[in-house]
Design a protein around this motif. Structure first.
Motif, PDB file in Angstrom:
ATOM      1  N   VAL A 112       0.850  -1.190   0.000  1.00 13.71           N
ATOM      2  CA  VAL A 112       0.000   0.000   0.000  1.00 13.71           C
ATOM      3  C   VAL A 112       0.884   1.238   0.000  1.00 13.71           C
ATOM      4  O   VAL A 112       1.783   1.357   0.840  1.00 13.71           O
ATOM      5  CB  VAL A 112      -0.942   0.032   1.232  1.00 13.71           C
ATOM      6  N   GLU A 113       0.659   2.153  -0.953  1.00 13.69           N
ATOM      7  CA  GLU A 113       1.357   3.434  -1.000  1.00 13.69           C
ATOM      8  C   GLU A 113       0.321   4.546  -0.881  1.00 13.69           C
ATOM      9  O   GLU A 113      -0.731   4.485  -1.507  1.00 13.69           O
ATOM     10  CB  GLU A 113       2.135   3.586  -2.303  1.00 13.69           C
ATOM     11  N   ARG A 114       0.673   5.564  -0.087  1.00 13.16           N
ATOM     12  CA  ARG A 114      -0.290   6.634   0.152  1.00 13.16           C
ATOM     13  C   ARG A 114       0.422   7.969   0.200  1.00 13.16           C
ATOM     14  O   ARG A 114       1.529   8.069   0.740  1.00 13.16           O
ATOM     15  CB  ARG A 114      -1.033   6.394   1.471  1.00 13.16           C
ATOM     16  N   TRP A 115      -0.200   9.015  -0.349  1.00  5.70           N
ATOM     17  CA  TRP A 115       0.357  10.356  -0.267  1.00  5.70           C
ATOM     18  C   TRP A 115      -0.771  11.372  -0.363  1.00  5.70           C
ATOM     19  O   TRP A 115      -1.858  11.077  -0.855  1.00  5.70           O
ATOM     20  CB  TRP A 115       1.403  10.597  -1.362  1.00  5.70           C
ATOM     21  N   PRO A 116      -0.549  12.605   0.114  1.00  9.80           N
ATOM     22  CA  PRO A 116      -1.592  13.637   0.056  1.00  9.80           C
ATOM     23  C   PRO A 116      -2.018  13.924  -1.377  1.00  9.80           C
ATOM     24  O   PRO A 116      -1.204  13.849  -2.307  1.00  9.80           O
ATOM     25  CB  PRO A 116      -0.921  14.864   0.679  1.00  9.80           C
ATOM     26  N   ILE A 117      -3.279  14.259  -1.561  1.00 11.61           N
ATOM     27  CA  ILE A 117      -3.788  14.581  -2.887  1.00 11.61           C
ATOM     28  C   ILE A 117      -2.938  15.652  -3.549  1.00 11.61           C
ATOM     29  O   ILE A 117      -2.611  15.580  -4.730  1.00 11.61           O
ATOM     30  CB  ILE A 117      -5.256  15.036  -2.801  1.00 11.61           C
ATOM     31  N   SER A 118      -2.562  16.652  -2.767  1.00 13.49           N
ATOM     32  CA  SER A 118      -1.842  17.791  -3.341  1.00 13.49           C
ATOM     33  C   SER A 118      -0.474  17.402  -3.894  1.00 13.49           C
ATOM     34  O   SER A 118       0.080  18.109  -4.733  1.00 13.49           O
ATOM     35  CB  SER A 118      -1.673  18.885  -2.288  1.00 13.49           C
ATOM     36  N   ASP A 119       0.085  16.270  -3.442  1.00 13.60           N
ATOM     37  CA  ASP A 119       1.396  15.823  -3.907  1.00 13.60           C
ATOM     38  C   ASP A 119       1.313  14.961  -5.162  1.00 13.60           C
ATOM     39  O   ASP A 119       2.340  14.587  -5.719  1.00 13.60           O
ATOM     40  CB  ASP A 119       2.103  15.010  -2.815  1.00 13.60           C
ATOM     41  N   SER A 120       0.112  14.636  -5.584  1.00 17.07           N
ATOM     42  CA  SER A 120      -0.079  13.746  -6.716  1.00 17.07           C
ATOM     43  C   SER A 120      -0.215  14.526  -8.015  1.00 17.07           C
ATOM     44  O   SER A 120      -0.691  15.660  -8.016  1.00 17.07           O
ATOM     45  CB  SER A 120      -1.354  12.920  -6.498  1.00 17.07           C
ATOM     46  N   PRO A 121       0.156  13.930  -9.146  1.00 18.89           N
ATOM     47  CA  PRO A 121      -0.139  14.563 -10.422  1.00 18.89           C
ATOM     48  C   PRO A 121      -1.625  14.848 -10.615  1.00 18.89           C
ATOM     49  O   PRO A 121      -1.995  15.725 -11.383  1.00 18.89           O
ATOM     50  CB  PRO A 121       0.359  13.537 -11.451  1.00 18.89           C
ATOM     51  N   LEU A 122      -2.479  14.088  -9.907  1.00 16.37           N
ATOM     52  CA  LEU A 122      -3.916  14.290 -10.031  1.00 16.37           C
ATOM     53  C   LEU A 122      -4.445  15.389  -9.109  1.00 16.37           C
ATOM     54  O   LEU A 122      -5.647  15.581  -9.010  1.00 16.37           O
ATOM     55  CB  LEU A 122      -4.655  12.984  -9.734  1.00 16.37           C
ATOM     56  N   GLY A 123      -3.549  16.108  -8.430  1.00 16.48           N
ATOM     57  CA  GLY A 123      -3.993  17.179  -7.542  1.00 16.48           C
ATOM     58  C   GLY A 123      -4.869  18.197  -8.228  1.00 16.48           C
ATOM     59  O   GLY A 123      -5.824  18.715  -7.644  1.00 16.48           O
ATOM     60  N   ALA A 124      -4.568  18.503  -9.489  1.00 11.42           N
ATOM     61  CA  ALA A 124      -5.353  19.483 -10.232  1.00 11.42           C
ATOM     62  C   ALA A 124      -6.794  19.027 -10.402  1.00 11.42           C
ATOM     63  O   ALA A 124      -7.723  19.843 -10.424  1.00 11.42           O
ATOM     64  CB  ALA A 124      -4.721  19.731 -11.594  1.00 11.42           C
ATOM     65  N   LEU A 125      -6.979  17.727 -10.515  1.00  8.54           N
ATOM     66  CA  LEU A 125      -8.320  17.181 -10.694  1.00  8.54           C
ATOM     67  C   LEU A 125      -9.047  17.011  -9.373  1.00  8.54           C
ATOM     68  O   LEU A 125     -10.249  17.260  -9.278  1.00  8.54           O
ATOM     69  CB  LEU A 125      -8.221  15.828 -11.416  1.00  8.54           C
ATOM     70  N   LEU A 126      -8.326  16.613  -8.325  1.00 10.14           N
ATOM     71  CA  LEU A 126      -8.962  16.207  -7.082  1.00 10.14           C
ATOM     72  C   LEU A 126      -8.974  17.258  -5.987  1.00 10.14           C
ATOM     73  O   LEU A 126      -9.854  17.242  -5.129  1.00 10.14           O
ATOM     74  CB  LEU A 126      -8.260  14.948  -6.541  1.00 10.14           C
ATOM     75  N   ASP A 127      -7.984  18.129  -5.955  1.00 10.71           N
ATOM     76  CA  ASP A 127      -7.828  19.046  -4.829  1.00 10.71           C
ATOM     77  C   ASP A 127      -8.662  20.302  -5.052  1.00 10.71           C
ATOM     78  O   ASP A 127      -8.316  21.147  -5.885  1.00 10.71           O
ATOM     79  CB  ASP A 127      -6.358  19.420  -4.662  1.00 10.71           C
ATOM     80  N   GLU A 157       8.759  18.119  -8.216  1.00 11.70           N
ATOM     81  CA  GLU A 157       8.588  16.694  -7.910  1.00 11.70           C
ATOM     82  C   GLU A 157       7.118  16.299  -7.817  1.00 11.70           C
ATOM     83  O   GLU A 157       6.791  15.116  -7.835  1.00 11.70           O
ATOM     84  CB  GLU A 157       9.319  16.346  -6.614  1.00 11.70           C
ATOM     85  N   PHE A 158       6.225  17.295  -7.723  1.00 10.16           N
ATOM     86  CA  PHE A 158       4.801  16.991  -7.636  1.00 10.16           C
ATOM     87  C   PHE A 158       4.173  16.776  -9.004  1.00 10.16           C
ATOM     88  O   PHE A 158       3.032  16.349  -9.099  1.00 10.16           O
ATOM     89  CB  PHE A 158       4.045  18.110  -6.910  1.00 10.16           C
ATOM     90  N   GLY A 159       4.906  17.119 -10.051  1.00  7.70           N
ATOM     91  CA  GLY A 159       4.481  16.681 -11.369  1.00  7.70           C
ATOM     92  C   GLY A 159       3.692  17.661 -12.207  1.00  7.70           C
ATOM     93  O   GLY A 159       3.316  18.751 -11.782  1.00  7.70           O
ATOM     94  N   THR A 160       3.465  17.246 -13.424  1.00  2.95           N
ATOM     95  CA  THR A 160       2.718  18.011 -14.415  1.00  2.95           C
ATOM     96  C   THR A 160       1.571  17.171 -14.931  1.00  2.95           C
ATOM     97  O   THR A 160       1.724  15.979 -15.176  1.00  2.95           O
ATOM     98  CB  THR A 160       3.624  18.399 -15.602  1.00  2.95           C
TER      99      THR A 160
END
Length: 221
Positions: A112-127, A157-160
């Motif tokens: 299991v890997e977990r990280w805050p929404i804001s740190d994910s490439p999908l932050g733009a969609l979810l946060d 490092e949080f991505g595009t």
């Protein structure tokens, strides 16, 4: 399996593309640039409103990596911040967000890997707190389609992620999210395409939970 992890892994590299130059006479440069900036801001705001207007959505998806490997499944979205990628039976993995953190569950290795929404490439969609005017820009706007790119230049490092919308009278806000492209730390590109969108259905919060494989070897139904 790499195709799945490339999209959701935390360490990704931001690809910030420079602003497009407009060849105009010097006397017209400032007004033209101001008008372009205003138009892009309007388009960005419109795309953001369309994302935020979604209450619930289901869509079929295909996910393709740079090598052309494809996996498929069903996406479920519930605002604010909840998402579930239910992969086909041959991909023993689940990706789910409970509105606070994004979790990748690999049932093949009970990991299991977990990280805050804001740190994910999908932050733009979810946060819902992501400031799209600060982190996003319009990279293409033509009749019937808008493409926006979101990245934090101070946190590469949080991505595009690049989100592509098309005009749709049946979608909240009049724009439908049809695909997105994410770039990872190895400069590997992963593309997700959506189809068969459905909106406004009842979705239980239980769909955004998962069974921890470290305590059970059974995959959630």
């Amino acid at each position: 399996m790499t195709t799945v992890k490339n999209l959701f892994r935390k360490p990704v590299t931001a690809a910030i593309v420079g602003s497009l130059a407009l060849a105009v006479p010097a006397s017209l440069a400032v007004p033209a640039q101001t008008a372009i900036a205003q138009s892009q801001t309007d388009q960005l705001d419109r795309a953001t409103r369309a994302l935020r207007a979604i209450t619930t959505m289901r869509a079929d998806f295909t996910q393709t990596d740079r090598a052309g490997n494809v996996v498929a499944g069903e996406l479920t979205l519930k605002n604010p911040g909840k998402i579930r990628f239910e992969y086909s039976d041959d991909v023993n993995m689940l990706v789910v967000s409970n509105g606070r953190s994004l979790t990748l569950v690999d049932y093949d290795v009970n990991q299991v890997e977990r990280w805050p929404i804001s740190d994910s490439p999908l932050g733009a969609l979810l946060d819902p707190n992501r400031d799209m005017r600060r982190y996003g820009r319009v990279v293409e706007a033509r009749s019937g389609a808008i493409s926006i790119e979101v990245a934090d230049p101070s946190r590469p490092e949080f991505g595009t992620i690049r989100l592509i919308f098309v005009e749709s009278g049946g979608a909240p806000g009049g724009l439908e999210l049809t695909s997105w492209v994410a770039l990872d730390a190895q400069n590997e590109r992963t593309t997700v395409r959506l189809r068969n969108h459905r909106y406004g259905m009842s979705v239980s919060d239980s769909e955004f939970r998962y069974r921890d494989p470290r305590r059970s070897t059974r995959r959630p139904g």
